[in-house]
Design a protein around this motif. Structure first.
Motif, PDB file in Angstrom:
ATOM      1  N   ARG A 175      34.550 -72.834  53.258  1.00  0.00           N
ATOM      2  CA  ARG A 175      33.701 -74.029  53.337  1.00  0.00           C
ATOM      3  C   ARG A 175      32.252 -73.661  53.020  1.00  0.00           C
ATOM      4  O   ARG A 175      31.429 -74.558  52.837  1.00  0.00           O
ATOM      5  CB  ARG A 175      33.785 -74.654  54.728  1.00  0.00           C
ATOM      6  CG  ARG A 175      35.146 -75.258  55.060  1.00  0.00           C
ATOM      7  CD  ARG A 175      35.099 -76.080  56.326  1.00  0.00           C
ATOM      8  NE  ARG A 175      36.440 -76.461  56.767  1.00  0.00           N
ATOM      9  CZ  ARG A 175      36.702 -77.238  57.805  1.00  0.00           C
ATOM     10  NH1 ARG A 175      35.685 -77.746  58.516  1.00  0.00           N
ATOM     11  NH2 ARG A 175      37.939 -77.526  58.156  1.00  0.00           N
ATOM     12  N   TYR A 180      32.356 -74.470  45.985  1.00  0.00           N
ATOM     13  CA  TYR A 180      32.694 -75.648  46.788  1.00  0.00           C
ATOM     14  C   TYR A 180      31.449 -76.434  47.178  1.00  0.00           C
ATOM     15  O   TYR A 180      31.403 -77.667  47.051  1.00  0.00           O
ATOM     16  CB  TYR A 180      33.467 -75.224  48.036  1.00  0.00           C
ATOM     17  CG  TYR A 180      33.508 -76.281  49.110  1.00  0.00           C
ATOM     18  CD1 TYR A 180      34.324 -77.394  48.989  1.00  0.00           C
ATOM     19  CD2 TYR A 180      32.705 -76.178  50.248  1.00  0.00           C
ATOM     20  CE1 TYR A 180      34.344 -78.387  49.966  1.00  0.00           C
ATOM     21  CE2 TYR A 180      32.722 -77.154  51.227  1.00  0.00           C
ATOM     22  CZ  TYR A 180      33.547 -78.253  51.084  1.00  0.00           C
ATOM     23  OH  TYR A 180      33.552 -79.226  52.054  1.00  0.00           O
ATOM     24  N   LYS A 184      30.565 -80.250  46.103  1.00  0.00           N
ATOM     25  CA  LYS A 184      30.269 -81.203  47.171  1.00  0.00           C
ATOM     26  C   LYS A 184      28.922 -81.892  46.938  1.00  0.00           C
ATOM     27  O   LYS A 184      28.801 -83.123  47.060  1.00  0.00           O
ATOM     28  CB  LYS A 184      30.275 -80.477  48.513  1.00  0.00           C
ATOM     29  CG  LYS A 184      29.993 -81.355  49.714  1.00  0.00           C
ATOM     30  CD  LYS A 184      30.043 -80.531  50.995  1.00  0.00           C
ATOM     31  CE  LYS A 184      29.735 -81.390  52.219  1.00  0.00           C
ATOM     32  NZ  LYS A 184      29.772 -80.583  53.465  1.00  0.00           N
ATOM     33  N   LEU A 200      42.184 -77.445  41.645  1.00  0.00           N
ATOM     34  CA  LEU A 200      41.690 -76.209  42.226  1.00  0.00           C
ATOM     35  C   LEU A 200      42.762 -75.159  42.005  1.00  0.00           C
ATOM     36  O   LEU A 200      43.906 -75.324  42.467  1.00  0.00           O
ATOM     37  CB  LEU A 200      41.415 -76.364  43.729  1.00  0.00           C
ATOM     38  CG  LEU A 200      40.156 -77.126  44.155  1.00  0.00           C
ATOM     39  CD1 LEU A 200      40.228 -78.594  43.750  1.00  0.00           C
ATOM     40  CD2 LEU A 200      39.958 -77.016  45.667  1.00  0.00           C
ATOM     41  N   GLN A 232      39.454 -77.237  51.381  1.00  0.00           N
ATOM     42  CA  GLN A 232      38.323 -77.718  50.583  1.00  0.00           C
ATOM     43  C   GLN A 232      38.582 -79.126  50.052  1.00  0.00           C
ATOM     44  O   GLN A 232      37.697 -79.992  50.081  1.00  0.00           O
ATOM     45  CB  GLN A 232      38.057 -76.747  49.432  1.00  0.00           C
ATOM     46  CG  GLN A 232      37.488 -75.408  49.878  1.00  0.00           C
ATOM     47  CD  GLN A 232      37.358 -74.413  48.729  1.00  0.00           C
ATOM     48  OE1 GLN A 232      38.106 -74.471  47.741  1.00  0.00           O
ATOM     49  NE2 GLN A 232      36.413 -73.490  48.847  1.00  0.00           N
ATOM     50  N   TRP A 288      37.749 -74.424  39.284  1.00  0.00           N
ATOM     51  CA  TRP A 288      37.550 -75.851  39.540  1.00  0.00           C
ATOM     52  C   TRP A 288      37.549 -76.616  38.216  1.00  0.00           C
ATOM     53  O   TRP A 288      36.919 -76.185  37.256  1.00  0.00           O
ATOM     54  CB  TRP A 288      36.198 -76.109  40.220  1.00  0.00           C
ATOM     55  CG  TRP A 288      36.078 -75.628  41.623  1.00  0.00           C
ATOM     56  CD1 TRP A 288      35.758 -74.357  42.033  1.00  0.00           C
ATOM     57  CD2 TRP A 288      36.235 -76.402  42.819  1.00  0.00           C
ATOM     58  NE1 TRP A 288      35.715 -74.293  43.400  1.00  0.00           N
ATOM     59  CE2 TRP A 288      36.000 -75.547  43.911  1.00  0.00           C
ATOM     60  CE3 TRP A 288      36.540 -77.748  43.053  1.00  0.00           C
ATOM     61  CZ2 TRP A 288      36.073 -75.981  45.237  1.00  0.00           C
ATOM     62  CZ3 TRP A 288      36.617 -78.183  44.369  1.00  0.00           C
ATOM     63  CH2 TRP A 288      36.385 -77.304  45.438  1.00  0.00           C
TER      64      TRP A 288
END
Length: 398
Positions: A175, A180, A184, A200, A232, A288
């Motif tokens: 996280r 990530y 986000k 992912l 995630q 990603w």
């Protein structure tokens, strides 16, 4: 955490059978400049909110040496009281290099009143019984990921923590991955618009070794790496998870776990997230790939913190600009591609938060309840593989 090497083979109360290299890498035992806070507290002293939390790590394989002992040692709110290992040479390394107590047995740790927090860096099938034993002994607990083997075990662990009134958390350190956090932020800022699709992916080539190649012990890359990516995906989602569909492939590698896995998470707002793990990845997929209503993102390469942590200085972690995320979106009516400077990752934040939460100075960032849905997805994935059907998900409270 993502570990693809041989670790502790089993640690149970009163008996430990470990497979440990004769000479662990020195940089995993506390680098020259790293100060490990060893605070010998009188057992009768009542801990104040300013006292560091006495912490012990169970297991001294790669995870225990290079992840947990290292990061605990960097957290100002924690004090490394000891590490469990059944190997005499490993215990010598612990006392000489970490300058802390080396326990031979798990139950010795449970009996030590200086230890308030137990960190489980052990095989996946031991997480639940060890966590419950530690919670019943009045300890706070961090388990490595995955939390345990299935949802039933997760619920038993959560019940034990509630009964004991102790903190239970799972080491979902990713996280705090740079990639990530960047995705986000771009979604929050609407740079990509509303999430429509994401993939992912994470793979290597070759079968996982030791217990990680044994299904009954919670082995396989889908559990190991997928636990991070599922977490995630759930954290990024803006609507409830509705259904899960998964397929596992066996390409004949020498183990009894899947060689390739593909899991689809479908959310109530119509978005889908595909999770792919593989032992067949001779060439790497993008880590990603994200499509939104306003833009698209592609990112290759994994977060660099592990590599620098193993070298002894996680704070020096940097990533080559060739691996920075690429974004394509419309600017002034023209399709424009740009390279985005990533948000800095910081795994240290995990244990800093755990120490603050135990002392009542912060809310726990990674609650067991939030990770419970990861276990529900892993269970649903196995059911989907077995039946060939998608699995409708019950709504859960985080």
């Amino acid at each position: 955490m993502d570990v693809h090497r041989d670790e502790e083979q089993g640690i149970l109360a009163g008996k430990i059978d470990l497979a440990l290299p004769l000479r662990p890498p020195d940089h995993c035992l506390g680098s020259t400049g790293q100060v490990l806070r060893i605070l010998m507290l009188n057992e009768s002293v009542l801990m104040s909110t300013d006292d560091p939390v006495g912490t012990a790590v169970v297991g001294f394989g790669f995870a225990g040496r290079c992840f947990h002992s290292y990061l605990v040692g960097l957290a100002p709110g924690l004090n490394l009281q000891g590490v469990v290992s059944s190997r005499a040479e490993a215990r010598q390394q612990i006392t000489d290099r970490l300058q802390t107590r080396a326990y031979e047995h798990f139950d010795e740790l449970l009996a030590d009143t200086r230890v308030e927090l137990v960190v489980l860096a052990t095989p996946n099938d031991l997480h639940a019984p060890q966590a419950i034993a530690a919670l019943e002994a009045g300890k706070h607990v961090v388990t490595d990921k995955p939390m345990c083997l299935d949802l039933a075990q997760a619920d038993a662990m959560i019940d034990a923590a509630n009964q004991a009134g102790r903190v239970l958390s799972v080491f979902q350190n990713r996280r705090w991955d740079s990639d990530y956090l960047t995705v986000k932020r771009l979604l929050q800022e609407q740079t990509l618009g509303k999430l429509v699709y994401a993939q992912l992916a994470w793979g290597q080539f070759g079968a996982p070794g030791s217990w990680r190649g044994e299904a009954e012990r919670g082995g396989g890359k889908f559990v190991d790496l997928g636990a991070h990516m599922i977490d995630q995906a759930l954290q990024l989602a803006s609507s409830p998870l509705q259904r899960v569909y998964a397929r596992f492939s066996d390409a004949g590698l020498p183990n009894d776990v899947e060689d390739h896995a593909h899991c689809i998470l479908s959310f109530a707002d119509g978005s889908d997230v595909h999770i792919v793990t593989s032992s067949l990845a001779r060439l790497q997929m993008p880590r990603w790939y994200v499509l939104g209503t306003e833009g698209a993102l592609e990112k290759h390469g994994v977060d660099p913190q592990e590599r620098f942590m193993i070298a002894g200085n996680i704070d020096a972690a940097t990533e080559d600009e060739s691996l920075w995320p690429r974004v394509s979106r419309a600017v002034a009516g023209q399709t424009t591609q740009m390279v985005v400077q990533p948000v800095a990752g910081r795994w240290r934040s995990y244990y800093e938060n755990v120490g603050a939460a135990i002392r009542g100075r912060a809310e726990l960032a990674v609650t067991a309840q939030s990770v419970r849905q990861v276990m529900a997805v892993l269970d649903a994935s196995r059911t989907s593989v077995r039946t060939g059907q998608s699995v409708e998900m019950a709504q859960t409270d985080d």
